[in-house]
Design a protein around this motif. Structure first.
Motif, PDB file in Angstrom:
ATOM      1  N   PHE B  33       1.036   7.362  -7.811  1.00  0.00           N
ATOM      2  CA  PHE B  33       2.042   6.450  -8.388  1.00  0.00           C
ATOM      3  C   PHE B  33       2.016   5.109  -7.666  1.00  0.00           C
ATOM      4  N   TYR B  47      -0.246   3.261   4.886  1.00  0.00           N
ATOM      5  CA  TYR B  47       0.905   2.862   5.710  1.00  0.00           C
ATOM      6  C   TYR B  47       0.438   2.403   7.087  1.00  0.00           C
ATOM      7  N   GLY B  51       1.663  -1.030   8.487  1.00  0.00           N
ATOM      8  CA  GLY B  51       2.644  -0.895   9.564  1.00  0.00           C
ATOM      9  C   GLY B  51       3.953  -0.287   9.098  1.00  0.00           C
ATOM     10  N   GLN B  52       3.900   0.571   8.076  1.00  0.00           N
ATOM     11  CA  GLN B  52       5.120   1.190   7.546  1.00  0.00           C
ATOM     12  C   GLN B  52       5.120   2.706   7.800  1.00  0.00           C
ATOM     13  N   ARG B  53       6.235   3.328   7.418  1.00  0.00           N
ATOM     14  CA  ARG B  53       6.420   4.771   7.626  1.00  0.00           C
ATOM     15  C   ARG B  53       6.073   5.139   9.075  1.00  0.00           C
ATOM     16  N   PRO B  54       6.765   4.532  10.070  1.00  0.00           N
ATOM     17  CA  PRO B  54       6.369   4.712  11.475  1.00  0.00           C
ATOM     18  C   PRO B  54       6.449   6.156  11.961  1.00  0.00           C
ATOM     19  N   ASN B  55       7.199   6.995  11.240  1.00  0.00           N
ATOM     20  CA  ASN B  55       7.303   8.385  11.675  1.00  0.00           C
ATOM     21  C   ASN B  55       6.555   9.351  10.765  1.00  0.00           C
ATOM     22  N   GLY B  56       5.648   8.834   9.961  1.00  0.00           N
ATOM     23  CA  GLY B  56       4.719   9.690   9.247  1.00  0.00           C
ATOM     24  C   GLY B  56       3.676  10.230  10.208  1.00  0.00           C
ATOM     25  N   LYS B  57       2.947  11.264   9.791  1.00  0.00           N
ATOM     26  CA  LYS B  57       1.905  11.813  10.656  1.00  0.00           C
ATOM     27  C   LYS B  57       0.749  10.802  10.742  1.00  0.00           C
ATOM     28  N   SER B  65      -1.513   8.870  -0.642  1.00  0.00           N
ATOM     29  CA  SER B  65      -0.933  10.032  -1.307  1.00  0.00           C
ATOM     30  C   SER B  65      -1.444  10.141  -2.737  1.00  0.00           C
ATOM     31  N   LEU B  80      11.715  11.856  -6.266  1.00  0.00           N
ATOM     32  CA  LEU B  80      11.772  10.763  -5.286  1.00  0.00           C
ATOM     33  C   LEU B  80      12.569   9.577  -5.829  1.00  0.00           C
ATOM     34  N   TYR B  84      15.895   9.148  -3.647  1.00  0.00           N
ATOM     35  CA  TYR B  84      15.688   8.067  -2.671  1.00  0.00           C
ATOM     36  C   TYR B  84      15.520   6.747  -3.428  1.00  0.00           C
ATOM     37  N   GLY B  86      16.463   3.785  -3.074  1.00  0.00           N
ATOM     38  CA  GLY B  86      16.224   2.540  -2.355  1.00  0.00           C
ATOM     39  C   GLY B  86      14.834   2.431  -1.753  1.00  0.00           C
ATOM     40  N   LYS B  87      14.011   3.481  -1.875  1.00  0.00           N
ATOM     41  CA  LYS B  87      12.708   3.490  -1.207  1.00  0.00           C
ATOM     42  C   LYS B  87      11.632   2.746  -1.983  1.00  0.00           C
ATOM     43  N   TYR B  89       9.671   3.560  -4.538  1.00  0.00           N
ATOM     44  CA  TYR B  89       8.425   4.211  -4.941  1.00  0.00           C
ATOM     45  C   TYR B  89       7.997   3.629  -6.287  1.00  0.00           C
TER      46      TYR B  89
END
Lengths: 139, 137
Positions: B33, B47, B51-57, B65, B80, B84, B86-87, B89
């Motif tokens: 998507f 990401y 420099g986004q999703r700092p807590n992704g693996k 994805s 999603l 969510y 506000g994200k 997607y």
């Protein structure tokens, strides 16, 4: 990124908010349980992304609310609309960049799941099940 | 300096041991998507690059994805967008045929969520066809 209307607090005010139980994830933990420094259970729900950080709504919760949320007895907004709410900007390793205490009503509605949206894609709101059961029963 | 654990086939900014050893060369359709169609390069940056999703693996942040089933991506994206809102997607689903020369994939989440690690030199946003746009809740 919107500027919250809440009162800013020191980043360490709630303690370490690393996820203890991830309830839903996609590319990152999106909804998870953590605890404050007093052991109070908190529910964190991802709202939006900033430049290098993610903003979460964090609310005081209970074992009962979490059980109801996971079982599909309540929807997301039912679990999130609580009297004690914070906004937390997380950076890498769940370090906290910004923290505000905020009223739920001050969070932009466009950021909040609508009524009837459940924790997981395969959970259905209970009232829909009941309504469809009633419709079937009345035939 | 590139890591000896990282294949020369992949961009040198991939983290160590990425993609994982059990990622597979897969031939077939992938769905993703996106915000824009025709597809643009920005919708196909990882990401890690943004420099986004700092807590992704870390390794998954280097890939993109994708899903292998239209039903899986529809169900996931619907959820999603509603849970969510506000994200931001992307609400458009696109698809392309993947060949073994395009990289590797591995299931990295529930509900059919996979990650695609493209080989170095693959233009990630090309060859995608529009499938549908979901109503944004």
């Amino acid at each position: 990124m919107w500027e919250p209307e809440g009162k800013r607090q020191v980043e360490s005010a709630l303690g370490d908010l690393k996820p203890e139980e991830i309830l839903f994830e996609f590319e990152e933990p999106l909804t998870f349980v953590c605890s404050d420094s007093d052991g109070q259970k908190l529910l964190a729900h991802s709202l939006c992304d900033g430049d290098g950080f993610n903003r979460y709504l964090v609310v005081a919760t209970s074992v009962r609310i979490l059980d109801d949320l996971k079982a599909g007895r309540i929807d997301l907004v039912g679990a999130l609309k609580q009297p004690r709410c914070w906004l937390v900007d997380f950076v890498e390793n769940w370090a906290i960049k910004n923290l505000w205490i905020i009223s739920f009503d001050k969070i932009p509605k466009a950021m909040i799941p609508k009524s009837g949206v459940m924790l997981l894609p395969d959970l259905q709101p209970l009232f829909r099940v009941r309504w469809s059961y009633l419709k079937r029963s009345s035939r | 300096m590139s890591s000896p654990l990282r294949s020369e086939n992949y961009p040198d900014w991939y983290v160590e041991n990425c993609p994982p050893a059990d990622a597979l060369n897969v031939e077939g359709t992938i769905y993703r998507f996106v915000e824009s169609f025709p597809t643009i390069a920005n919708d196909f940056l990882s990401y890690h690059e943004m420099g986004q999703r700092p807590n992704g693996k870390p390794c998954e942040r280097c890939g993109l994805s994708v899903f292998h089933s239209i039903d899986d991506i529809r169900n996931s994206l619907r959820h999603l967008l509603k849970a969510y809102p506000g994200k931001q997607y992307g609400d458009k689903i696109v698809r392309r045929e993947l060949s073994v020369s395009d990289g590797k994939t591995k299931q990295t989440g529930k509900h059919g969520h996979h990650t695609w690690w493209a080989y170095k030199g693959v233009t990630r946003h090309e060859l995608f066809e529009f499938v549908e746009q979901l109503p944004n809740h």
